[in-house]
Scaffold this motif. Sequence first.
Motif, PDB file in Angstrom:
ATOM      1  N   TYR A   1       0.860  -1.181   0.000  1.00  0.00           N
ATOM      2  CA  TYR A   1       0.000   0.000   0.000  1.00  0.00           C
ATOM      3  C   TYR A   1       0.894   1.228   0.000  1.00  0.00           C
ATOM      4  CZ  TYR A   1       1.006  -0.696   4.992  1.00  0.00           C
ATOM      5  OH  TYR A   1       1.641  -0.907   6.192  1.00  0.00           O
ATOM      6  N   GLY A   2       0.495   2.209  -0.757  1.00  0.00           N
ATOM      7  CA  GLY A   2       1.328   3.402  -0.876  1.00  0.00           C
ATOM      8  C   GLY A   2       0.504   4.644  -1.123  1.00  0.00           C
ATOM      9  N   ILE A   3       1.018   5.767  -0.641  1.00  0.00           N
ATOM     10  CA  ILE A   3       0.408   7.074  -0.851  1.00  0.00           C
ATOM     11  C   ILE A   3       1.505   8.025  -1.316  1.00  0.00           C
ATOM     12  CG2 ILE A   3      -0.854   8.986   0.199  1.00  0.00           C
ATOM     13  CD1 ILE A   3      -1.889   7.049   2.285  1.00  0.00           C
ATOM     14  N   ALA A   4       1.227   8.771  -2.371  1.00  0.00           N
ATOM     15  CA  ALA A   4       2.176   9.752  -2.896  1.00  0.00           C
ATOM     16  C   ALA A   4       1.457  11.079  -3.101  1.00  0.00           C
ATOM     17  CB  ALA A   4       2.792   9.274  -4.204  1.00  0.00           C
ATOM     18  N   ALA A   5       2.180  12.172  -2.928  1.00  0.00           N
ATOM     19  CA  ALA A   5       1.585  13.500  -3.081  1.00  0.00           C
ATOM     20  C   ALA A   5       2.613  14.450  -3.676  1.00  0.00           C
ATOM     21  CB  ALA A   5       1.089  14.035  -1.737  1.00  0.00           C
ATOM     22  N   GLU A   6       2.120  15.458  -4.368  1.00  0.00           N
ATOM     23  CA  GLU A   6       2.987  16.492  -4.946  1.00  0.00           C
ATOM     24  C   GLU A   6       2.251  17.821  -4.886  1.00  0.00           C
ATOM     25  OE1 GLU A   6       5.489  17.608  -9.018  1.00  0.00           O
ATOM     26  OE2 GLU A   6       4.337  15.725  -8.873  1.00  0.00           O
ATOM     27  N   VAL A   7       2.977  18.856  -4.494  1.00  0.00           N
ATOM     28  CA  VAL A   7       2.453  20.224  -4.440  1.00  0.00           C
ATOM     29  C   VAL A   7       3.390  21.120  -5.235  1.00  0.00           C
ATOM     30  CG1 VAL A   7       1.777  22.153  -2.968  1.00  0.00           C
ATOM     31  CG2 VAL A   7       1.467  19.807  -2.155  1.00  0.00           C
ATOM     32  N   GLU A   8       2.814  21.939  -6.112  1.00  0.00           N
ATOM     33  CA  GLU A   8       3.616  22.877  -6.895  1.00  0.00           C
ATOM     34  C   GLU A   8       3.008  24.262  -6.784  1.00  0.00           C
ATOM     35  OE1 GLU A   8       5.321  23.660 -11.441  1.00  0.00           O
ATOM     36  OE2 GLU A   8       4.109  21.871 -10.978  1.00  0.00           O
ATOM     37  N   TYR A   9       3.851  25.243  -6.551  1.00  0.00           N
ATOM     38  CA  TYR A   9       3.438  26.643  -6.508  1.00  0.00           C
ATOM     39  C   TYR A   9       4.124  27.385  -7.647  1.00  0.00           C
ATOM     40  CZ  TYR A   9       3.348  31.563  -5.217  1.00  0.00           C
ATOM     41  OH  TYR A   9       3.195  32.922  -5.252  1.00  0.00           O
ATOM     42  N   ARG A  10       3.313  27.981  -8.535  1.00  0.00           N
ATOM     43  CA  ARG A  10       3.849  28.721  -9.674  1.00  0.00           C
ATOM     44  C   ARG A  10       3.900  30.201  -9.309  1.00  0.00           C
ATOM     45  NH1 ARG A  10       0.513  25.797 -14.671  1.00  0.00           N
ATOM     46  NH2 ARG A  10       1.602  23.778 -14.530  1.00  0.00           N
ATOM     47  N   HIS A  11       5.108  30.651  -9.008  1.00  0.00           N
ATOM     48  CA  HIS A  11       5.284  32.060  -8.632  1.00  0.00           C
ATOM     49  C   HIS A  11       4.974  32.969  -9.811  1.00  0.00           C
ATOM     50  CE1 HIS A  11       6.840  35.520  -6.506  1.00  0.00           C
ATOM     51  NE2 HIS A  11       7.687  35.755  -7.499  1.00  0.00           N
ATOM     52  N   ASN A  12       5.474  32.615 -10.970  1.00  0.00           N
ATOM     53  CA  ASN A  12       5.154  33.301 -12.217  1.00  0.00           C
ATOM     54  C   ASN A  12       5.421  32.312 -13.352  1.00  0.00           C
ATOM     55  OD1 ASN A  12       8.024  33.395 -12.644  1.00  0.00           O
ATOM     56  ND2 ASN A  12       8.085  35.291 -11.439  1.00  0.00           N
ATOM     57  N   ARG A  13       5.365  32.801 -14.585  1.00  0.00           N
ATOM     58  CA  ARG A  13       5.538  31.891 -15.715  1.00  0.00           C
ATOM     59  C   ARG A  13       6.950  31.337 -15.807  1.00  0.00           C
ATOM     60  NH1 ARG A  13       3.142  34.096 -21.217  1.00  0.00           N
ATOM     61  NH2 ARG A  13       3.525  31.900 -21.705  1.00  0.00           N
ATOM     62  N   ALA A  14       7.887  31.952 -15.124  1.00  0.00           N
ATOM     63  CA  ALA A  14       9.275  31.515 -15.219  1.00  0.00           C
ATOM     64  C   ALA A  14       9.752  30.731 -14.007  1.00  0.00           C
ATOM     65  CB  ALA A  14      10.188  32.725 -15.439  1.00  0.00           C
ATOM     66  N   LEU A  15       9.104  30.866 -12.864  1.00  0.00           N
ATOM     67  CA  LEU A  15       9.621  30.275 -11.629  1.00  0.00           C
ATOM     68  C   LEU A  15       8.507  29.549 -10.884  1.00  0.00           C
ATOM     69  CD1 LEU A  15      11.972  29.972  -9.594  1.00  0.00           C
ATOM     70  CD2 LEU A  15      11.200  32.135  -8.560  1.00  0.00           C
ATOM     71  N   SER A  16       8.799  28.336 -10.457  1.00  0.00           N
ATOM     72  CA  SER A  16       7.854  27.576  -9.641  1.00  0.00           C
ATOM     73  C   SER A  16       8.632  26.725  -8.647  1.00  0.00           C
ATOM     74  CB  SER A  16       6.969  26.682 -10.524  1.00  0.00           C
ATOM     75  OG  SER A  16       7.743  25.681 -11.171  1.00  0.00           O
ATOM     76  N   PHE A  17       7.937  26.299  -7.592  1.00  0.00           N
ATOM     77  CA  PHE A  17       8.530  25.473  -6.543  1.00  0.00           C
ATOM     78  C   PHE A  17       7.671  24.223  -6.363  1.00  0.00           C
ATOM     79  CE2 PHE A  17       9.407  29.922  -5.738  1.00  0.00           C
ATOM     80  CZ  PHE A  17      10.787  29.932  -5.508  1.00  0.00           C
ATOM     81  N   PHE A  18       8.296  23.108  -5.994  1.00  0.00           N
ATOM     82  CA  PHE A  18       7.540  21.874  -5.834  1.00  0.00           C
ATOM     83  C   PHE A  18       8.039  21.091  -4.626  1.00  0.00           C
ATOM     84  CE2 PHE A  18      11.173  20.650  -8.461  1.00  0.00           C
ATOM     85  CZ  PHE A  18      11.574  19.440  -7.891  1.00  0.00           C
ATOM     86  N   LEU A  19       7.146  20.289  -4.088  1.00  0.00           N
ATOM     87  CA  LEU A  19       7.433  19.348  -3.012  1.00  0.00           C
ATOM     88  C   LEU A  19       6.822  18.006  -3.406  1.00  0.00           C
ATOM     89  CD1 LEU A  19       8.364  18.499  -0.165  1.00  0.00           C
ATOM     90  CD2 LEU A  19       6.157  19.344   0.698  1.00  0.00           C
ATOM     91  N   LYS A  20       7.664  16.961  -3.490  1.00  0.00           N
ATOM     92  CA  LYS A  20       7.204  15.630  -3.857  1.00  0.00           C
ATOM     93  C   LYS A  20       7.403  14.687  -2.671  1.00  0.00           C
ATOM     94  CE  LYS A  20       7.824  14.217  -8.028  1.00  0.00           C
ATOM     95  NZ  LYS A  20       8.389  13.747  -9.322  1.00  0.00           N
ATOM     96  N   MET A  21       6.388  13.874  -2.424  1.00  0.00           N
ATOM     97  CA  MET A  21       6.423  12.936  -1.301  1.00  0.00           C
ATOM     98  C   MET A  21       5.930  11.578  -1.788  1.00  0.00           C
ATOM     99  SD  MET A  21       4.635  15.598   1.352  1.00  0.00           S
ATOM    100  CE  MET A  21       3.605  16.228   0.013  1.00  0.00           C
ATOM    101  N   ASP A  22       6.629  10.519  -1.389  1.00  0.00           N
ATOM    102  CA  ASP A  22       6.255   9.173  -1.808  1.00  0.00           C
ATOM    103  C   ASP A  22       6.342   8.226  -0.624  1.00  0.00           C
ATOM    104  OD1 ASP A  22       5.423   7.128  -3.379  1.00  0.00           O
ATOM    105  OD2 ASP A  22       7.149   7.125  -4.721  1.00  0.00           O
TER     106      ASP A  22
END
Length: 585
Positions: free
Chosen positions: A533-554
């Motif tokens: 059994y597994g759960i995975a998640a990802e969150v991405e924040y797009r600051h603008n069209r050129a820059l974004s940040f992400f957090l990936k969890m598995d």
Amino acid sequence: MKKTRMSVPAMVATAVAMMAAPAANGQTEKTYNESVVVKGAYKPVIEMHEKLNFPTSITDTFTHAARNFQYGISPTRLKTLYEPTRIKAARMVGEPATRLYNNYIRLGFGNYWSPMGDLYWCSTRDKRKTYGLRLNHASSWGSLTDYGKNHFGNTAATVFGKYIVGEKLQLASDLSYEHDHNLYYGFSDSTLGAVFPGWTRDSIRMADYRASYNVATWNIGLRNMQLDPNKLGYAANLRVRDMWALWGQNEFGLTLTGDLHYGFTLANKYKGVAYLRAEWDGFANRLQQGDERPLGYGAAPAQADTVRTFRNMVKVNPYADFLLGGFQMHAGLTSAWDAYSTDTAIAFRVFPDVVVSKELLEGRLSLSAGATGGLEANTWNSARVVNPYLAPGAEQRATSHYDFSGNARWNISRKLEARAEVGYSLLRDDLSFMLDTLYKLGNVYKPDYVDYNRFSAGAMVAFVNDEMLTLQAGGHVYSYSLQGEDTVLRYRPKWDVAASAEVNYHDKWLFHLTGQLIGSMEGDGGKQLPMRYGIAAEVEYRHNRALSFFLKMDNLAFQRYYPWSHYPSQRGLFMLGLTYTVPNK
């Protein structure tokens, strides 16, 4: 006398009648050719139409999670319904050329000392040529309690290009290199001490139980730019691939493919397109024999000589696509000459290639049924991708399969879709794995080619709400019928269930959540691997069209499961990173 006010339509009708009266009363009067020009502000408008959305797709592979936590089990991939909402009429406004985003760099770092990087760049607008490159790296340098280090890494580089000659012929080519390494870490400290008394993990070199692969690939192809199906179209491609690896392995392969198509008319009524596809695969393998093998190799040293083998395969697939009485038909067959499985004999096989589909209820219900098949070579390079803990010089065969399937898709509403499928497959020499008894530590695998029949049934439901919310849930059940008294089928689950949710909040915040259950399956030595059994998640924040940040969890359930016997996984994976794009003028 009371005055009567005439309406505007009545006034127009009266005026038209008065102008038409002279022409009706006298045919000898002069007539004039006149025109009325109405001047006003022109407002160009795009009428209501279906929205076409082809977003740029950037695939980010978190190799640490993919290597240890993904195992392909579904015989058929279920695709999600995507039906974009209609857009309102919009006034056309002249705009300058938009800024191009033809590059990006993606960097991340996770626990267990897991760095990743991805760099992509391609040329900008040009009618005739396109070229670019991509570099990517992902690795992990963690360790497991009682099992030591489980290091692995993947680094790849690709350059590509395309050029159109005289608007009639397209030439394309790409050149890539990949380096992949991992450790045969699947033995505990107690096992090491029992097999080699007095040894500890710190007293042995990682080079003694390390696997390393280098793969160089060159593709070059051409196709004509003929878009008229009633005229001859053609394409051809040559692929050259060389793999060299530790423990004396080398595999060189050539693949040549060709395609032809031409339109036709059936019974002077039904139009279709006929296709002919041919493919030749040739491989030259070399294994340097000797006593050098990964740690734990217990067989008597072989003579230090070189073993060479030459294998090839030919496939020819003629087929036709056409409409017949409201049915969409795909009819053909595949003939294959298998000189890959053995060095001495050539086996000839014929596989069906027929799919019939029909849309009902104004396209809301789609039904299809098919009988297909094929032949695939299990090369050293393809087998080590499935199981990276494979022994050097693995046995090679080709897998043949006959697949019979039925599918149904029901568009319940514009936002809700359901799918169902059933399938029955006859698989011969299907690639499986078992522990190689020549390695005393019990941490190295060899191929186990199995004959069996498989029945599968699956269903999925998907909900899409205006590109903001997407929900999916589905699963499969499997039943296996083994061919042969001593046949054992390992690493095949009897069921799986998966669900996912995606949220796009104003293209600013992106959320992705998935969950998966995989039923228990038989491993080596008759031992059952427990349900996964597994759960995975990802969150991405797009600051603008050129820059974004992400957090990936598995593996957020922190389960220590075993994708392969004696190979435990890490419990939780986290990665934080960013993506940056340099805009062009």
